[in-house]
Design a protein around this motif. Structure first.
Motif, PDB file in Angstrom:
ATOM      1  N   THR A  63      34.372  89.663 -14.675  1.00  0.00           N
ATOM      2  CA  THR A  63      34.772  91.045 -14.983  1.00  0.00           C
ATOM      3  C   THR A  63      36.212  91.220 -15.446  1.00  0.00           C
ATOM      4  OG1 THR A  63      35.381  91.445 -12.676  1.00  0.00           O
ATOM      5  CG2 THR A  63      33.113  91.992 -13.319  1.00  0.00           C
ATOM      6  N   ASP A  64      37.031  90.158 -15.360  1.00  0.00           N
ATOM      7  CA  ASP A  64      38.458  90.347 -15.631  1.00  0.00           C
ATOM      8  C   ASP A  64      39.034  89.141 -16.378  1.00  0.00           C
ATOM      9  OD1 ASP A  64      41.190  90.865 -15.591  1.00  0.00           O
ATOM     10  OD2 ASP A  64      41.219  91.475 -13.493  1.00  0.00           O
ATOM     11  N   ASP A  65      39.287  89.316 -17.665  1.00  0.00           N
ATOM     12  CA  ASP A  65      39.830  88.234 -18.491  1.00  0.00           C
ATOM     13  C   ASP A  65      41.204  87.777 -18.016  1.00  0.00           C
ATOM     14  OD1 ASP A  65      37.567  88.241 -20.051  1.00  0.00           O
ATOM     15  OD2 ASP A  65      38.461  89.363 -21.705  1.00  0.00           O
ATOM     16  N   ALA A  66      41.960  88.662 -17.396  1.00  0.00           N
ATOM     17  CA  ALA A  66      43.299  88.300 -16.919  1.00  0.00           C
ATOM     18  C   ALA A  66      43.217  87.217 -15.849  1.00  0.00           C
ATOM     19  CB  ALA A  66      44.027  89.529 -16.381  1.00  0.00           C
ATOM     20  N   VAL A  67      42.157  87.222 -15.073  1.00  0.00           N
ATOM     21  CA  VAL A  67      41.989  86.212 -14.021  1.00  0.00           C
ATOM     22  C   VAL A  67      41.788  84.841 -14.661  1.00  0.00           C
ATOM     23  CG1 VAL A  67      40.512  85.439 -12.123  1.00  0.00           C
ATOM     24  CG2 VAL A  67      41.137  87.852 -12.326  1.00  0.00           C
ATOM     25  N   TYR A  68      40.985  84.794 -15.713  1.00  0.00           N
ATOM     26  CA  TYR A  68      40.786  83.526 -16.431  1.00  0.00           C
ATOM     27  C   TYR A  68      42.126  83.008 -16.956  1.00  0.00           C
ATOM     28  CZ  TYR A  68      39.509  80.163 -19.999  1.00  0.00           C
ATOM     29  OH  TYR A  68      39.432  79.030 -20.751  1.00  0.00           O
ATOM     30  N   THR A  69      42.896  83.890 -17.554  1.00  0.00           N
ATOM     31  CA  THR A  69      44.201  83.505 -18.093  1.00  0.00           C
ATOM     32  C   THR A  69      45.104  82.989 -16.978  1.00  0.00           C
ATOM     33  OG1 THR A  69      44.006  85.160 -19.837  1.00  0.00           O
ATOM     34  CG2 THR A  69      46.218  84.340 -19.372  1.00  0.00           C
ATOM     35  N   ALA A  70      45.126  83.701 -15.863  1.00  0.00           N
ATOM     36  CA  ALA A  70      45.977  83.292 -14.738  1.00  0.00           C
ATOM     37  C   ALA A  70      45.549  81.935 -14.194  1.00  0.00           C
ATOM     38  CB  ALA A  70      45.932  84.345 -13.632  1.00  0.00           C
ATOM     39  N   LEU A  71      44.256  81.729 -14.009  1.00  0.00           N
ATOM     40  CA  LEU A  71      43.773  80.446 -13.492  1.00  0.00           C
ATOM     41  C   LEU A  71      44.071  79.311 -14.462  1.00  0.00           C
ATOM     42  CD1 LEU A  71      40.338  81.467 -11.927  1.00  0.00           C
ATOM     43  CD2 LEU A  71      42.403  80.751 -10.711  1.00  0.00           C
ATOM     44  N   THR A  72      43.915  79.572 -15.734  1.00  0.00           N
ATOM     45  CA  THR A  72      44.201  78.562 -16.752  1.00  0.00           C
ATOM     46  C   THR A  72      45.677  78.216 -16.756  1.00  0.00           C
ATOM     47  OG1 THR A  72      42.358  79.345 -18.096  1.00  0.00           O
ATOM     48  CG2 THR A  72      43.989  77.996 -19.200  1.00  0.00           C
ATOM     49  N   ASN A  73      46.543  79.234 -16.656  1.00  0.00           N
ATOM     50  CA  ASN A  73      47.983  78.988 -16.618  1.00  0.00           C
ATOM     51  C   ASN A  73      48.375  78.173 -15.388  1.00  0.00           C
ATOM     52  OD1 ASN A  73      48.397  80.352 -19.001  1.00  0.00           O
ATOM     53  ND2 ASN A  73      49.036  82.241 -18.017  1.00  0.00           N
ATOM     54  N   LEU A  74      47.795  78.506 -14.258  1.00  0.00           N
ATOM     55  CA  LEU A  74      48.102  77.759 -13.038  1.00  0.00           C
ATOM     56  C   LEU A  74      47.673  76.309 -13.182  1.00  0.00           C
ATOM     57  CD1 LEU A  74      47.071  80.241 -10.218  1.00  0.00           C
ATOM     58  CD2 LEU A  74      49.361  79.518 -10.843  1.00  0.00           C
ATOM     59  N   GLU A  75      46.505  76.124 -13.756  1.00  0.00           N
ATOM     60  CA  GLU A  75      45.978  74.776 -13.940  1.00  0.00           C
ATOM     61  C   GLU A  75      46.883  73.968 -14.864  1.00  0.00           C
ATOM     62  OE1 GLU A  75      42.719  73.243 -16.930  1.00  0.00           O
ATOM     63  OE2 GLU A  75      41.854  74.509 -15.383  1.00  0.00           O
ATOM     64  N   GLU A  76      47.335  74.582 -15.952  1.00  0.00           N
ATOM     65  CA  GLU A  76      48.163  73.878 -16.921  1.00  0.00           C
ATOM     66  C   GLU A  76      49.533  73.548 -16.343  1.00  0.00           C
ATOM     67  OE1 GLU A  76      48.168  76.438 -20.302  1.00  0.00           O
ATOM     68  OE2 GLU A  76      46.118  75.937 -20.847  1.00  0.00           O
ATOM     69  N   GLU A  77      50.112  74.489 -15.620  1.00  0.00           N
ATOM     70  CA  GLU A  77      51.443  74.273 -15.075  1.00  0.00           C
ATOM     71  C   GLU A  77      51.411  73.393 -13.835  1.00  0.00           C
ATOM     72  OE1 GLU A  77      53.119  78.107 -14.445  1.00  0.00           O
ATOM     73  OE2 GLU A  77      52.900  78.680 -16.523  1.00  0.00           O
ATOM     74  N   TYR A 128      34.069  82.594 -22.309  1.00  0.00           N
ATOM     75  CA  TYR A 128      35.349  81.905 -22.431  1.00  0.00           C
ATOM     76  C   TYR A 128      35.261  80.637 -23.277  1.00  0.00           C
ATOM     77  CZ  TYR A 128      36.755  85.098 -18.731  1.00  0.00           C
ATOM     78  OH  TYR A 128      37.018  86.220 -17.994  1.00  0.00           O
ATOM     79  N   GLN A 129      34.055  80.311 -23.703  1.00  0.00           N
ATOM     80  CA  GLN A 129      33.806  79.116 -24.520  1.00  0.00           C
ATOM     81  C   GLN A 129      34.351  77.866 -23.830  1.00  0.00           C
ATOM     82  OE1 GLN A 129      35.372  80.021 -28.422  1.00  0.00           O
ATOM     83  NE2 GLN A 129      33.848  81.615 -28.769  1.00  0.00           N
ATOM     84  N   ILE A 130      33.894  77.669 -22.599  1.00  0.00           N
ATOM     85  CA  ILE A 130      34.345  76.526 -21.816  1.00  0.00           C
ATOM     86  C   ILE A 130      33.137  75.704 -21.346  1.00  0.00           C
ATOM     87  CG2 ILE A 130      36.509  77.569 -21.057  1.00  0.00           C
ATOM     88  CD1 ILE A 130      35.140  78.238 -18.380  1.00  0.00           C
ATOM     89  N   SER A 131      33.414  74.457 -21.034  1.00  0.00           N
ATOM     90  CA  SER A 131      32.376  73.550 -20.543  1.00  0.00           C
ATOM     91  C   SER A 131      32.171  73.738 -19.043  1.00  0.00           C
ATOM     92  CB  SER A 131      32.803  72.107 -20.810  1.00  0.00           C
ATOM     93  OG  SER A 131      33.967  71.807 -20.039  1.00  0.00           O
ATOM     94  N   GLN A 132      31.127  73.085 -18.543  1.00  0.00           N
ATOM     95  CA  GLN A 132      30.907  73.094 -17.095  1.00  0.00           C
ATOM     96  C   GLN A 132      32.083  72.406 -16.389  1.00  0.00           C
ATOM     97  OE1 GLN A 132      27.019  71.220 -16.898  1.00  0.00           O
ATOM     98  NE2 GLN A 132      26.027  73.200 -16.531  1.00  0.00           N
ATOM     99  N   ALA A 133      32.634  71.377 -17.020  1.00  0.00           N
ATOM    100  CA  ALA A 133      33.769  70.665 -16.422  1.00  0.00           C
ATOM    101  C   ALA A 133      34.982  71.579 -16.292  1.00  0.00           C
ATOM    102  CB  ALA A 133      34.111  69.434 -17.256  1.00  0.00           C
ATOM    103  N   LYS A 134      35.249  72.371 -17.327  1.00  0.00           N
ATOM    104  CA  LYS A 134      36.390  73.299 -17.284  1.00  0.00           C
ATOM    105  C   LYS A 134      36.157  74.366 -16.215  1.00  0.00           C
ATOM    106  CE  LYS A 134      40.014  75.589 -18.968  1.00  0.00           C
ATOM    107  NZ  LYS A 134      41.362  75.113 -19.014  1.00  0.00           N
ATOM    108  N   LEU A 135      34.957  74.907 -16.143  1.00  0.00           N
ATOM    109  CA  LEU A 135      34.644  75.904 -15.123  1.00  0.00           C
ATOM    110  C   LEU A 135      34.781  75.296 -13.730  1.00  0.00           C
ATOM    111  CD1 LEU A 135      33.787  78.759 -14.383  1.00  0.00           C
ATOM    112  CD2 LEU A 135      31.396  78.026 -14.606  1.00  0.00           C
ATOM    113  N   ALA A 136      34.315  74.081 -13.562  1.00  0.00           N
ATOM    114  CA  ALA A 136      34.428  73.407 -12.264  1.00  0.00           C
ATOM    115  C   ALA A 136      35.896  73.268 -11.861  1.00  0.00           C
ATOM    116  CB  ALA A 136      33.758  72.035 -12.324  1.00  0.00           C
ATOM    117  N   LYS A 137      36.749  72.933 -12.825  1.00  0.00           N
ATOM    118  CA  LYS A 137      38.179  72.788 -12.536  1.00  0.00           C
ATOM    119  C   LYS A 137      38.794  74.123 -12.116  1.00  0.00           C
ATOM    120  CE  LYS A 137      42.050  70.189 -14.280  1.00  0.00           C
ATOM    121  NZ  LYS A 137      42.542  69.320 -15.326  1.00  0.00           N
ATOM    122  N   LEU A 138      38.404  75.200 -12.818  1.00  0.00           N
ATOM    123  CA  LEU A 138      38.924  76.528 -12.480  1.00  0.00           C
ATOM    124  C   LEU A 138      38.476  76.972 -11.090  1.00  0.00           C
ATOM    125  CD1 LEU A 138      38.398  78.438 -15.852  1.00  0.00           C
ATOM    126  CD2 LEU A 138      40.558  77.622 -14.900  1.00  0.00           C
TER     127      LEU A 138
END
Length: 148
Positions: free
Chosen positions: A56-70, A15-25
């Motif tokens: 295993t599921d890119d959709a989960v990353y997208t969903a978590l990112t959307n929730l975080e942003e909103e 996902y090309q994310i930092s440890q900080a971004k993963l920690a937030k997710l």
């Protein structure tokens, strides 16, 4: 078998994310993610499940990112005892659960259901799926309503 540390590093690379971004997710601290990646200790509970599905599921990353942003909480009015969703009654638990799962899955992608959407889903059990033409007509009607 891959270690949790390896899987976490692969998730971050994928996902090309930092440890900080993963920690937030994962709703944890950066230091905790660092400990997991260094195999100092293992994640547990919900974190393990999230890590497994993120791997295993890119959709989960997208969903978590959307929730975080909103930064909003999604809620769908429902009653598990009466089998109702937004006041719409379903005949049995099977139809109710299937519809709940479908609506909630789409909510992760940004769908905001209306009572009419739930009624349409309920009609499916009586009348079967609607045609592509009917679906397009509904979309056009819905789009026109929002524009006005």
């Amino acid at each position: 078998m891959k270690t949790t540390a390896t899987i976490l590093k692969e998730i971050r690379q994928h996902y090309q994310i930092s440890q900080a971004k993963l920690a937030k997710l994962l709703n944890t601290s950066v230091r905790t993610v660092q400990h997991w990646e260094q195999a100092d200790y293992q994640p547990s509970g919900t974190a393990v499940r999230l890590i497994q599905i993120l791997a295993t599921d890119d959709a989960v990353y997208t969903a978590l990112t959307n929730l975080e942003e909103e930064n909003t909480i999604m809620y769908l009015e429902h009653d598990d005892q009466k089998f109702t969703i937004m006041g719409v009654q379903f005949r049995n638990q099977e139809e109710y659960r299937a519809t709940m799962n479908a609506i909630i899955s789409n909510m992760y992608e940004g769908f905001e259901p209306t009572k009419e959407d739930v009624q349409d889903a309920r009609r499916f059990y009586d009348e079967g799926p609607i045609s592509a033409q009917e679906m397009l007509a509904k979309i056009r009607t819905s789009t026109n309503r929002k524009v006005e």
